[in-house]
Write a protein that holds these residues in place. Structure first.
Motif, PDB file in Angstrom:
ATOM      1  N   GLN A  37       0.838  -1.203   0.000  1.00  0.00           N
ATOM      2  CA  GLN A  37       0.000   0.000   0.000  1.00  0.00           C
ATOM      3  C   GLN A  37       0.872   1.251   0.000  1.00  0.00           C
ATOM      4  OE1 GLN A  37      -2.766  -0.112   3.246  1.00  0.00           O
ATOM      5  NE2 GLN A  37      -3.594  -2.118   2.703  1.00  0.00           N
ATOM      6  N   GLY A  38       0.479   2.220  -0.830  1.00  0.00           N
ATOM      7  CA  GLY A  38       1.246   3.454  -0.926  1.00  0.00           C
ATOM      8  C   GLY A  38       2.533   3.248  -1.704  1.00  0.00           C
ATOM      9  N   ASN A  39       3.385   4.259  -1.699  1.00  0.00           N
ATOM     10  CA  ASN A  39       4.654   4.179  -2.420  1.00  0.00           C
ATOM     11  C   ASN A  39       5.654   3.304  -1.674  1.00  0.00           C
ATOM     12  OD1 ASN A  39       3.792   5.979  -4.453  1.00  0.00           O
ATOM     13  ND2 ASN A  39       4.345   7.751  -3.169  1.00  0.00           N
ATOM     14  N   PRO A  40       6.473   2.554  -2.393  1.00  0.00           N
ATOM     15  CA  PRO A  40       7.496   1.747  -1.717  1.00  0.00           C
ATOM     16  C   PRO A  40       8.541   2.645  -1.080  1.00  0.00           C
ATOM     17  CG  PRO A  40       7.853   1.733  -4.088  1.00  0.00           C
ATOM     18  CD  PRO A  40       6.532   2.423  -3.853  1.00  0.00           C
ATOM     19  N   PRO A  41       9.216   2.175  -0.043  1.00  0.00           N
ATOM     20  CA  PRO A  41      10.266   3.003   0.580  1.00  0.00           C
ATOM     21  C   PRO A  41      11.395   3.269  -0.413  1.00  0.00           C
ATOM     22  CG  PRO A  41      10.374   0.746   1.388  1.00  0.00           C
ATOM     23  CD  PRO A  41       9.108   0.848   0.598  1.00  0.00           C
ATOM     24  N   GLU A  42      12.026   4.441  -0.275  1.00  0.00           N
ATOM     25  CA  GLU A  42      13.112   4.791  -1.179  1.00  0.00           C
ATOM     26  C   GLU A  42      14.416   4.144  -0.714  1.00  0.00           C
ATOM     27  OE1 GLU A  42      12.254   9.038  -3.129  1.00  0.00           O
ATOM     28  OE2 GLU A  42      12.577   9.128  -0.951  1.00  0.00           O
ATOM     29  N   LYS A  43      15.098   3.550  -1.661  1.00  0.00           N
ATOM     30  CA  LYS A  43      16.342   2.864  -1.346  1.00  0.00           C
ATOM     31  C   LYS A  43      17.429   3.863  -1.012  1.00  0.00           C
ATOM     32  CE  LYS A  43      19.528  -0.652  -3.102  1.00  0.00           C
ATOM     33  NZ  LYS A  43      19.866  -1.543  -4.239  1.00  0.00           N
TER      34      LYS A  43
END
Length: 334
Positions: free
Chosen positions: A134-140
């Protein structure tokens, strides 16, 4: 010349300075180590003694450690220009000089930071997958790179500053030639200057890299310098002028095992310093009036050389970039 950001100005030595390490080794040094902070001076003398290398090698690598930990959140503003501590450093020394071992040890605290942020990303990503994406994936996030595609590097620069660290930096130039048809060399030039840019892709979503901060550090042997940095394309484009070179021309291979052990207390203080620097919030610095006057004098001196009849274009390019490096190094020293 290294500028000061506080009210105290000191003369910068322009000739080699001979320093004695704890073991009695006499080393010829050029960098103004006396202008470094107390902890940095202890690190320089302790690590150069422990690895039997010239203090200049440690002093230059210390600058890289601070520049990387400061990230792009630390800026120095002067006039209409904003500079971040982006440094491209190439250490030139013969094989067997311990340059890689000593540089690895000095930059080891950055590896610990890198491991922490990569572990945090993996946990955040696992949590995101667990919750049904859900929502945007975490930024690497990743602080240190050795080998990567331009696409993955840009993904990281979107989030934070990055250090490319290679034992033998010659490998980076092979990679650069691999991607050069796509304008990769021009991308590096813009990144060094801190210019924001858009990344447009056909297959995945496009994104914007704001205020990129990319430092590069590595070693090279004199025999491959021409292959790595030679060529009119590097010189004409200004790519070569963006590099700082530390050439250890008096490198001696140790003839025995050094029994001097790195002081654990100093090593711990160095770890703590870089980790705290990584965590502190963004800050903006300006030159105080004394430092501004010194810098103005340097601008005048370099302009006289650049405007002189017969000044070669590659010299003009180098001096132009050194004007920028003067501010970046002032920030790092501060």
């Amino acid at each position: 010349e290294v500028l000061q950001l506080d009210n105290e100005t000191k003369p910068v030595p322009t000739k080699p300075v001979v320093e004695a390490t704890e073991s009695g080794m006499m080393q010829r040094t050029f960098l103004p180590i006396n202008q470094y902070g107390k902890l940095a001076q202890k690190v320089i003398m302790t690590y150069s003694d422990g690895f039997q290398v010239n203090p200049d090698l440690v002093a230059a690598t210390v600058l890289m450690g601070v520049a990387t930990a400061a990230d792009k959140k630390m800026v120095v503003v002067h006039g209409n220009y904003t500079n971040r501590p982006c440094i491209w450093l190439c250490v030139v020394a013969l094989s067997g000089y311990n340059k890689t071992s000593s540089m690895d040890r000095i930059l080891k605290p950055l590896e610990a930071i890198n491991e922490d942020i990569m572990n945090n990303y993996r946990m955040e990503y696992a949590e995101w997958k667990k919750n049904g994406e859900q929502g945007n994936p975490p930024e690497k996030k990743q602080l240190i790179l050795t080998d990567s595609t331009p696409e993955s590097r840009d993904e990281l620069l979107k989030v934070c500053g990055v250090l490319i660290y290679r034992d033998e930096i010659y490998g980076m130039f092979k990679d650069l030639n691999r991607y050069n048809m796509s304008g990769e060399q021009e991308n590096f030039l813009s990144i060094w200057s801190g210019k924001s840019y858009a990344v447009n892709r056909k297959t995945t979503s496009s994104f914007y890299v704001k205020d990129p901060h990319l430092s590069i550090c590595g070693g090279i042997q004199p025999g491959v310098m021409q292959d790595a940095f030679g060529g009119k394309a590097f010189e004409a484009s200004g790519f070569l002028a963006r590099w700082l070179f530390l050439w250890i021309d008096d490198a001696k291979v140790p003839d025995s095992v050094n029994e001097v052990v790195i002081d654990k207390q100093i090593e711990s203080e160095w770890y703590t310093f870089l980790q705290n620097l990584w965590r502190i919030p963004p800050r903006e610095f300006r030159l105080d009036p004394n430092a501004a006057n010194v810098y103005q004098g340097y601008m005048k001196k370099s302009a006289d050389t650049m405007n002189a009849e017969g000044c070669e274009s590659n010299v003009r390019a180098m001096l132009a970039k050194l004007r920028i490096y003067a501010l970046r190094l002032a920030l790092v020293i501060h």
